[in-house]
Design an enzyme around this catalytic site. Structure first.
Site, short mmCIF file in Angstrom:
data_model
loop_
_atom_site.label_atom_id
_atom_site.label_comp_id
_atom_site.label_asym_id
_atom_site.label_seq_id
_atom_site.Cartn_x
_atom_site.Cartn_y
_atom_site.Cartn_z
N ASP A 144 8.59 -9.14 -4.31
CA ASP A 144 8.08 -10.07 -3.31
C ASP A 144 7.46 -11.26 -4.05
O ASP A 144 6.56 -11.08 -4.86
CB ASP A 144 7.03 -9.38 -2.45
CG ASP A 144 6.57 -10.23 -1.27
OD1 ASP A 144 6.83 -11.45 -1.29
OD2 ASP A 144 5.94 -9.68 -0.36
N THR A 200 0.84 -1.21 0.00
CA THR A 200 0.00 0.00 0.00
C THR A 200 0.87 1.25 0.00
O THR A 200 0.61 2.21 -0.75
CB THR A 200 -0.93 0.01 1.23
OG1 THR A 200 -1.77 -1.14 1.19
CG2 THR A 200 -1.79 1.26 1.24
N ASP A 239 8.70 -2.54 -4.40
CA ASP A 239 7.91 -3.10 -3.31
C ASP A 239 8.57 -4.42 -2.95
O ASP A 239 8.42 -5.41 -3.65
CB ASP A 239 6.46 -3.31 -3.77
CG ASP A 239 5.61 -4.00 -2.71
OD1 ASP A 239 5.91 -3.82 -1.52
OD2 ASP A 239 4.67 -4.72 -3.09
#
Length: 349
Positions: free
Chosen positions: A57, A35, A145
């Site tokens: 990830d 987020t 991320d």
């Protein structure tokens, strides 16, 4: 220190730093890294020409966050003309590269054998290829991320791992150069040991050059920064401290911390307790039980938020992001929530 000298509690410093090329977002699992990454990408898209979000990830969440399918190639995000995202897995990329090597490609096979002979180097080599690919895509800024802390630290250590591995290879070349050339020529069916050796070492040198460039960029605070994400709980704060220390060892800039899932950032437990003492008696029993648990959780959060500011408040931009009563999914909700990264809740109101 005067309050005016304290770092601004927002990520506006990242948006304003136009020289940044790489922004890593990481922390313990389940603290809201995806987020935060998406919101940061949304804000950067307001001032940058081309922004790329990359999920490293293995449990990708970018597709879920934006509510659209995102693959291994840069995918335009609906509602933007300058924001793309991609989801990749370094270990899978490494396996695909090895499987794609022709059985007759002796140099490719030797290169793969070299990768497999050093623990962790296969994933590191794949990461170098990823960085090479991302650099060729010509984006102004890339937001990573990342996976939970341990995987992230391993990813950031890849340049160091490869540099040590290549140093060892070059040491062997100096000591046994002739033997390496003859063995390479024999395996390739040729009779020119020098040319065979140069072909193999040339490929290694090319990869080494990419890694050196990446390493220099990672350690340049004008080009790379790391955003640490946590929640106000003991294990998460502890993991953040470990992450900050490890980043410092690698020479990677980190001066922003995002604290997610904060109950009422604009109020503290004392204010809420005073309200409860004045009004609690008039509430139904079930409501009093709910308020009691809420206050206990708020007191715990305040303790760890206080520790966070004690540890980092003088040098870091510490941003408190509120716990909402809905999921932050989809472009419109991400846009709204992202505003709090650069214009946070006023704690003094």
């Amino acid at each position: 220190m005067d309050d005016l000298d304290l770092p601004d509690p927002s990520l506006k410093n990242i948006i304003d730093q136009t020289t940044l090329q790489w922004v890593f977002v990481g922390g313990k699992g389940g603290v809201g890294k995806t987020t935060t990454s998406c919101c940061l990408g949304v804000q950067l898209a307001k001032s940058r020409t081309k922004v790329l979000l990359v999920s490293t990830d293995p449990a990708h969440n970018l597709s879920d966050a934006f509510c659209q399918k995102i693959g291994r190639e840069p995918t335009p995000i609906h509602g933007f003309d300058n924001l793309c995202a991609m989801e990749i897995d370094a270990s899978q990329e490494a396996e695909s590269e090895i499987e794609a090597t022709d059985d007759n490609d002796v140099f490719g096979q030797m290169f793969n054998d070299l990768q497999n002979s050093i623990p962790g180097i296969d994933e590191a080599m794949s990461f170098s290829e990823l960085m090479k690919q991302v650099q060729q895509l010509d984006f102004d800024v890339v937001v990573f991320d990342t996976a939970p802390t341990g995987h992230t630290l391993r990813l950031l250590s890849f340049p160091t791992i490869l540099e040590k591995a290549f140093a060892k290879v070059w040491e062997l070349k100096d000591r046994f150069g002739g033997l390496i050339g003859q063995a390479t020529a024999l395996m390739s069916g040729g009779n020119n040991p020098a040319a065979a050796q140069e072909q193999l070492l040339g490929k290694l040198e090319e990869t080494r050059a990419v890694i050196n460039k990446v390493n220099q960029a990672f350690q340049d605070p004008t080009k790379t920064t790391f955003v640490c994400v946590c929640i106000p709980e003991f294990l998460s704060i502890y993991e953040t401290e470990r992450l900050v220390q490890e980043l410092s060892k690698y020479g990677i800039d980190s001066h922003n911390i995002v604290v997610n899932q904060v109950l009422f950032p604009e109020k503290d437990a004392e204010e809420l307790s005073a309200w409860y003492e004045a009004n609690g008696a008039t509430l139904p029993k079930e409501a009093r039980e709910i308020c009691s648990k809420l206050l206990a959780r708020k007191r715990m959060q305040d303790k760890y938020i206080g520790q966070c500011f004690d540890l980092y408040g003088d040098d870091f931009h510490v941003v408190l992001m509120p716990l909402l009563d809905y999921e932050v999914r989809g472009v419109e909700k991400l846009k709204t929530f992202s505003e709090l990264l650069v214009d946070p809740v006023d704690m003094d109101e």
